[in-house]
Design a protein around this motif. Sequence first.
Motif, PDB file in Angstrom:
ATOM      1  N   THR A   1       5.588  -1.349  -9.791  1.00 43.11           N
ATOM      2  CA  THR A   1       5.482  -1.419 -11.252  1.00 43.11           C
ATOM      3  C   THR A   1       6.825  -1.790 -11.867  1.00 43.11           C
TER       4      THR A   1
ATOM      5  N   GLN B   1       0.830  -1.225   0.000  1.00 42.43           N
ATOM      6  CA  GLN B   1       0.000   0.000   0.000  1.00 42.43           C
ATOM      7  C   GLN B   1       0.856   1.264   0.000  1.00 42.43           C
ATOM      8  N   LYS B   2       2.130   1.142   0.450  1.00 42.54           N
ATOM      9  CA  LYS B   2       3.017   2.302   0.413  1.00 42.54           C
ATOM     10  C   LYS B   2       3.292   2.637  -1.046  1.00 42.54           C
ATOM     11  N   GLY B   3       3.256   3.945  -1.340  1.00 40.52           N
ATOM     12  CA  GLY B   3       3.447   4.345  -2.722  1.00 40.52           C
ATOM     13  C   GLY B   3       4.906   4.462  -3.108  1.00 40.52           C
ATOM     14  N   GLY B   4       5.188   4.271  -4.405  1.00 44.74           N
ATOM     15  CA  GLY B   4       6.505   4.534  -4.965  1.00 44.74           C
ATOM     16  C   GLY B   4       7.608   3.619  -4.487  1.00 44.74           C
TER      17      GLY B   4
ATOM     18  N   PRO C   1      -2.180   8.020  -1.863  1.00 46.51           N
ATOM     19  CA  PRO C   1      -1.883   7.966  -3.298  1.00 46.51           C
ATOM     20  C   PRO C   1      -3.046   7.383  -4.089  1.00 46.51           C
TER      21      PRO C   1
ATOM     22  N   PHE D   1       7.490   8.034 -14.796  1.00 50.25           N
ATOM     23  CA  PHE D   1       6.122   7.662 -14.416  1.00 50.25           C
ATOM     24  C   PHE D   1       5.378   8.833 -13.780  1.00 50.25           C
TER      25      PHE D   1
ATOM     26  N   GLN E   1      -2.157   5.252   5.959  1.00 50.68           N
ATOM     27  CA  GLN E   1      -0.851   4.796   6.446  1.00 50.68           C
ATOM     28  C   GLN E   1      -0.407   5.605   7.661  1.00 50.68           C
TER      29      GLN E   1
ATOM     30  N   PRO F   1      -1.237   1.569  -5.179  1.00 51.94           N
ATOM     31  CA  PRO F   1      -0.769   1.749  -3.804  1.00 51.94           C
ATOM     32  C   PRO F   1      -1.956   1.897  -2.851  1.00 51.94           C
TER      33      PRO F   1
ATOM     34  N   LYS G   1       0.009   9.471  -7.881  1.00 55.10           N
ATOM     35  CA  LYS G   1       1.243   8.700  -7.992  1.00 55.10           C
ATOM     36  C   LYS G   1       1.819   8.520  -6.601  1.00 55.10           C
ATOM     37  N   GLY G   2       2.273   7.282  -6.316  1.00 57.82           N
ATOM     38  CA  GLY G   2       2.778   7.007  -4.989  1.00 57.82           C
ATOM     39  C   GLY G   2       4.224   7.423  -4.795  1.00 57.82           C
ATOM     40  N   GLY G   3       4.612   7.741  -3.569  1.00 58.97           N
ATOM     41  CA  GLY G   3       5.989   7.969  -3.203  1.00 58.97           C
ATOM     42  C   GLY G   3       6.629   9.202  -3.795  1.00 58.97           C
ATOM     43  N   VAL G   4       5.842  10.263  -4.082  1.00 62.11           N
ATOM     44  CA  VAL G   4       6.396  11.453  -4.732  1.00 62.11           C
ATOM     45  C   VAL G   4       6.791  12.533  -3.726  1.00 62.11           C
TER      46      VAL G   4
END
Lengths: 248, 248
Positions: A17, A10-13, B123, B148, B42, A123, B11-14
């Motif tokens: 992918t 679930q955590k992004g980035g 995200p 991405f 989270q 995510p 978008k995740g983790g940005v």
Amino acid sequence: MPTTICIANQKGGVGKTTTSINLAAALGRAGKQTLLVDMDPQCNATSGLGSRALPSHPLVSEQALRHQAKKTDFTNLSVLPGSHRFRDVDLLANLDDSESARVVQQLQSCTGLFDFVLIDCPPSMGRLTQTALSASDEVLMPIQCEYFAMEGLKQMIGVIRDVMQHRPGKLGFAGILLTMFDDSLELTHEVEAEVREFFGEIVFETVIPRDVMVSEAPGHSRPVIDYAPRSRGCRAYMELCMEVLGRE
Amino acid sequence: MPTTICIANQKGGVGKTTTSINLAAALGRAGKQTLLVDMDPQCNATSGLGSRALPSHPLVSEQALRHQAKKTDFTNLSVLPGSHRFRDVDLLANLDDSESARVVQQLQSCTGLFDFVLIDCPPSMGRLTQTALSASDEVLMPIQCEYFAMEGLKQMIGVIRDVMQHRPGKLGFAGILLTMFDDSLELTHEVEAEVREFFGEIVFETVIPRDVMVSEAPGHSRPVIDYAPRSRGCRAYMELCMEVLGRE
Ligand SMILES: Nc1ncnc2c1ncn2[C@@H]1O[C@H](COP(=O)(O)OP(=O)(O)OP(=O)(O)O)[C@@H](O)[C@H]1O
Ligand SMILES: Nc1ncnc2c1ncn2[C@@H]1O[C@H](COP(=O)(O)OP(=O)(O)OP(=O)(O)O)[C@@H](O)[C@H]1O
Ligand SMILES: [Mg+2]
Ligand SMILES: [Mg+2]
């Protein structure tokens, strides 16, 4: 015996992918017929392999999945593209139990044609990811060597255990994969030590180094094993592929 | 005149949570009474400031939000913690129109006490983020300088325009923020050039450099402006704060 692996966190980035694309391409190179299913509304796995997002999501349409999977330019690798259509994305994110069961059935209907089916997840731990977990034999969890990534892991493991309880004997752990590993950072080594201590055997030996070639490859619609075959990122994904095949 | 800024990108983790925490802390340091609302299941913004996730989500409980906001150890900064409780997370992710309107009202009820309210989003472009957008005056979009990240931007802008149309004159752009900027990478400069060309004025002058101090700080439950005041990451978030105040 086809194997379906769900790539989720679930955590992004964290590299879901990137791992889906490159592990799928490496399995294809190793002679395995492989299908990559794009379950993320962002459709990054679709564009990363040079395919186009579909006007409507294949999992929502009536057509059989096997007719919607598209061959890619890469050895033994096909992709089931995603779709940006908001209505389909919203529908998939809010599946009720009977709709979710239908999607699971559709996913399982196409496994017969392939040795490996990989599912790239968005995510989130919502209904879409839970449906993908229900359709899978194993779950592979990429995790960055960062503080926030550790936090979400315990929550994620909780949800996976839930799915395992509903369908005993079906879903197992493929493994936890450390990604964007930067040898020069103390934080990276701290997180690695904690993850290996907490999760032991489940954690893959292979770690994926931070390598700009890996993040450049999708801009050229190619997996890194094709875009930069001598890069450290490429070597690491080939090693991961051998480790996954070794665990079968 | 309180300003509510929604920090969102599907978008995740940005760097959504990192920007929420550090911009909120910098605004507090600049003498503004600031509240950070954690809308992400989270709960990274909550733990990054040293608070604990609540047993049930404040946006779902009957109690007024102003009684649930908690002071932090940092100047002029309070936080509305998130919750891991799956039932609340699921409920917030699947709000219908009347529930969403109630959440918007609750969020707006506590703005009177603060100069700035920042909302950290998960995200996704689902109902939770759309509700947060509806409660906000401006949207700030962090974006990594990666391939991405560019893909998702156009999709995201489409949804934001939708919300703007539903409530004309309410939601504006705070700006697009380039994060994890690595001067030594060609990819970084390519993405920067494309984003500035495509979005022009909306893009902040300030970019946030990749700086390990930024990713170490949450492990010590402190914003980087407190954990490493002489770091490049700290200086960049202070500059961002001045730019945000300048645009008011
Ligand atoms: N080993 C690596 N080295 C360098 N960059 C990487 C590496 N792995 C992934 N990246 C980059 O990091 C970013 C995040 O990776 P990716 O998009 O695969 O994560 P994700 O988990 O799928 O994200 P999301 O949560 O949005 O689906 C991408 O821009 C990608 O190119
Ligand atoms: N400027 C930076 N330099 C180095 N690391 C950073 C920087 N900004 C963020 N990070 C790290 O990158 C990771 C992703 O950032 P963050 O969690 O803030 O993104 P997010 O968009 O909130 O993620 P999610 O989509 O999961 O909510 C975190 O581990 C964070 O510590
Ligand atoms: Mg992804
Ligand atoms: Mg976040």
